[in-house]
Enzyme design. Sequence first.
Site, PDB file in Angstrom:
ATOM      1  N   HIS A 267       0.872  -1.185   0.000  1.00 53.13           N
ATOM      2  CA  HIS A 267       0.000   0.000   0.000  1.00 53.13           C
ATOM      3  C   HIS A 267       0.908   1.234   0.000  1.00 53.13           C
ATOM      4  CE1 HIS A 267      -3.491   2.402   0.611  1.00 53.13           C
ATOM      5  NE2 HIS A 267      -3.832   2.068   1.838  1.00 53.13           N
ATOM      6  N   HIS A 306      -2.441  -2.386  -9.730  1.00 57.93           N
ATOM      7  CA  HIS A 306      -3.403  -1.759  -8.820  1.00 57.93           C
ATOM      8  C   HIS A 306      -4.673  -2.587  -8.816  1.00 57.93           C
ATOM      9  CE1 HIS A 306      -5.846   1.338  -6.900  1.00 57.93           C
ATOM     10  NE2 HIS A 306      -4.696   1.845  -6.510  1.00 57.93           N
ATOM     11  N   ASP A 362       2.952   5.275  -6.943  1.00 53.75           N
ATOM     12  CA  ASP A 362       4.198   5.142  -6.193  1.00 53.75           C
ATOM     13  C   ASP A 362       5.430   4.927  -7.062  1.00 53.75           C
ATOM     14  OD1 ASP A 362       3.182   5.406  -3.591  1.00 53.75           O
ATOM     15  OD2 ASP A 362       2.285   3.422  -3.768  1.00 53.75           O
TER      16      ASP A 362
HETATM   17  N1  CMC Z   1       4.616  -7.242 -10.212  1.00 48.39           N
HETATM   18  C1  CMC Z   1       4.459  -8.459 -10.787  1.00 48.39           C
HETATM   19  N2  CMC Z   1       3.291  -9.111 -10.888  1.00 48.39           N
HETATM   20  C2  CMC Z   1       2.223  -8.513 -10.358  1.00 48.39           C
HETATM   21  C3  CMC Z   1       2.287  -7.228  -9.752  1.00 48.39           C
HETATM   22  C4  CMC Z   1       3.539  -6.601  -9.701  1.00 48.39           C
HETATM   23  N3  CMC Z   1       3.688  -5.382  -9.140  1.00 48.39           N
HETATM   24  N4  CMC Z   1       1.073  -6.878  -9.314  1.00 48.39           N
HETATM   25  C5  CMC Z   1       0.255  -7.892  -9.639  1.00 48.39           C
HETATM   26  N5  CMC Z   1       0.953  -8.871 -10.270  1.00 48.39           N
HETATM   27  C6  CMC Z   1       0.410 -10.114 -10.843  1.00 48.39           C
HETATM   28  C7  CMC Z   1       0.090 -11.124  -9.755  1.00 48.39           C
HETATM   29  O1  CMC Z   1       1.186 -11.973  -9.511  1.00 48.39           O
HETATM   30  C8  CMC Z   1      -1.086 -11.843 -10.362  1.00 48.39           C
HETATM   31  O2  CMC Z   1      -0.592 -12.711 -11.357  1.00 48.39           O
HETATM   32  P1  CMC Z   1      -1.298 -14.166 -11.548  1.00 48.39           P
HETATM   33  O3  CMC Z   1      -2.683 -13.851 -12.054  1.00 48.39           O
HETATM   34  O4  CMC Z   1      -0.453 -14.864 -12.555  1.00 48.39           O
HETATM   35  O5  CMC Z   1      -1.310 -14.816 -10.218  1.00 48.39           O
HETATM   36  C9  CMC Z   1      -1.841 -10.744 -11.108  1.00 48.39           C
HETATM   37  O6  CMC Z   1      -0.836  -9.778 -11.450  1.00 48.39           O
HETATM   38  C10 CMC Z   1      -2.937 -10.087 -10.289  1.00 48.39           C
HETATM   39  O7  CMC Z   1      -2.345  -9.627  -9.072  1.00 48.39           O
HETATM   40  P2  CMC Z   1      -3.077  -9.605  -7.684  1.00 48.39           P
HETATM   41  O8  CMC Z   1      -2.083  -9.712  -6.583  1.00 48.39           O
HETATM   42  O9  CMC Z   1      -4.236 -10.555  -7.684  1.00 48.39           O
HETATM   43  O10 CMC Z   1      -3.702  -8.140  -7.722  1.00 48.39           O
HETATM   44  P3  CMC Z   1      -4.254  -7.352  -6.471  1.00 48.39           P
HETATM   45  O11 CMC Z   1      -5.348  -6.486  -6.979  1.00 48.39           O
HETATM   46  O12 CMC Z   1      -4.574  -8.253  -5.336  1.00 48.39           O
HETATM   47  O13 CMC Z   1      -2.998  -6.477  -6.012  1.00 48.39           O
HETATM   48  C11 CMC Z   1      -1.473  -4.728  -5.750  1.00 48.39           C
HETATM   49  C12 CMC Z   1      -2.851  -5.128  -6.263  1.00 48.39           C
HETATM   50  C13 CMC Z   1      -1.330  -3.205  -5.848  1.00 48.39           C
HETATM   51  C14 CMC Z   1      -1.328  -5.116  -4.264  1.00 48.39           C
HETATM   52  C15 CMC Z   1      -0.399  -5.446  -6.608  1.00 48.39           C
HETATM   53  O14 CMC Z   1      -0.508  -5.052  -7.957  1.00 48.39           O
HETATM   54  C16 CMC Z   1       1.007  -5.208  -6.091  1.00 48.39           C
HETATM   55  O15 CMC Z   1       1.465  -5.928  -5.199  1.00 48.39           O
HETATM   56  N6  CMC Z   1       1.736  -4.168  -6.622  1.00 48.39           N
HETATM   57  C17 CMC Z   1       3.039  -3.838  -6.123  1.00 48.39           C
HETATM   58  C18 CMC Z   1       2.913  -2.988  -4.884  1.00 48.39           C
HETATM   59  C19 CMC Z   1       2.477  -1.584  -5.194  1.00 48.39           C
HETATM   60  O16 CMC Z   1       2.999  -0.936  -6.090  1.00 48.39           O
HETATM   61  N7  CMC Z   1       1.514  -1.084  -4.400  1.00 48.39           N
HETATM   62  C20 CMC Z   1       1.028   0.279  -4.513  1.00 48.39           C
HETATM   63  C21 CMC Z   1      -0.398   0.362  -4.955  1.00 48.39           C
HETATM   64  S1  CMC Z   1      -0.831   2.036  -5.437  1.00 48.39           S
HETATM   65  C22 CMC Z   1      -0.775   2.945  -3.990  1.00 48.39           C
HETATM   66  C23 CMC Z   1      -1.860   2.612  -3.060  1.00 48.39           C
HETATM   67  O17 CMC Z   1      -3.036   2.899  -3.368  1.00 48.39           O
HETATM   68  O18 CMC Z   1      -1.565   2.066  -2.009  1.00 48.39           O
END
Ligand code: CMC
Length: 428
Positions: A267, A306, A362
């Site tokens: 986050h 995201h 970010d």
């Molecule tokens: N790098 C590589 N793969 C990713 C990433 C990433 N940053 N984000 C998602 N994926 C992949 C994930 O492995 C999954 O792949 P698969 O379908 O093969 O299993 C797919 O994309 C969907 O990901 P998810 O984890 O189900 O998506 P989510 O909606 O639960 O997570 C997130 C959203 C923001 C937590 C995630 O994209 C992430 O961890 N990003 C990196 C951390 C980050 O930059 N966070 C800041 C968010 S913006 C500021 C805020 O509002 O806090």
Amino acid sequence: MAETLTITDNRTGRQYEVPIQDGTIKATDLRQIKVAPDEFGLMTYDPAFMNTANCKSRITYIDGDKGVLLYRGYPIEQLAEQSDFLETASLILSGELPLQKQHDDWTRQVTLHTMLHTNIAKLMEGFRHDAHPMGMFISTVGALSTFYPDAKEIFSPESRRLQTIRLIAKLPSIAAYAFRHSIGRPFNQPDNDLTYAGNFLSMLFRMTELKYQPNPVLERAMEVLFILHADHEQNCSTTTMRTIGSSHADPYSALAGAAAALYGPLHGGANEAVLRMLHEIGSINHIPAFIKRVKAGEGRLMGFGHRVYKSYDPRAKIIKKMADLVFDATGKNPLLEMALELERIALEDEYFVSRKLYPNVDFYSGLIYQAMGFPVDMFPVLFAIPRTAGWIAQWEEMLNDPDQKIARPRQIYLGSGPRNYVPREKRK
Ligand code: CMC
């Protein structure tokens, strides 16, 4: 004709009509679906709230596919271009852009409340020299509830207004105190002649000069970054704020919890994680190998992806443009080239394209913060200051919403059935 959803229960052959309102069915309307009369009724299973609206809100609108972000209907691009943080905070909190007199009054009130009680400073002095500023921030915000016990009157609009002013005014001072503590420098008192962002920069960076003159480019950049982070509807920390607030805890305690939720690297801690990731990658030549590891599931490309945006985060677009102005004033961040190359490769790569993973807010904000002189562990704190406006607005909306009650999800119990206690000496 009212829209309804017809559900047929194949177990009993019975049909149920469930009303659809605002594109949503009420989870509690499914409770009528049961096989036996003493059954609890059908529940929905939705870990991480992937498809559950937790509230009705009039504050922030996001269209994740189109990359649209509106505060109270106003596009983020227009606010970033033309507004300042205090005006945007007032908009988020009250629902309307303030008239001149309202704006002057709000600005004056916030300016009058920037000082911290000396015992808060003493409390913060007690932290270890290497304490993470976000840990200090969270603890001190929680401690504010002991200084302002009147904050417990959460159903008094006057009390809520006073706590709102205190929070918006004092959180930059707490953040600056945390920063000064971590670099072993004396605390700087607020300077009421300066703007919200200018005063914050003064509390952070003033050394021996009598009057700190903020660099106007950096002052504006700070305002814009604050505007971009002011609210983002039902994210993890805002949901935490609403959840804690739903038990009628005071706003300082709820906000400390929200800030704790923001701290995590998925986050608000992501901007810190982006910088650490860029340092770890070390050079442009190592990027392909790093991307390969990410695709193999060995870590994430921080600052990408995201839950809601499935296109370029509109905040990232604004930040990317602003970075040029900041770097003209501060000199280029050497990590920028690496970030640009990472983005270029990721936006062409099938793994990221097919999962609709784009840079989020970010990805570039950390590079700007670093160029402005902030250590990486201050980054989540810089996110928490403006998000306070959103947290408070969402908390107040929750308190005034007759649909809301104490947050209390259900569970699917998969554990053991009833069994008898076995004395320790008889256990096998
Ligand atoms: N790098 C590589 N793969 C990713 C990433 C990433 N940053 N984000 C998602 N994926 C992949 C994930 O492995 C999954 O792949 P698969 O379908 O093969 O299993 C797919 O994309 C969907 O990901 P998810 O984890 O189900 O998506 P989510 O909606 O639960 O997570 C997130 C959203 C923001 C937590 C995630 O994209 C992430 O961890 N990003 C990196 C951390 C980050 O930059 N966070 C800041 C968010 S913006 C500021 C805020 O509002 O806090």
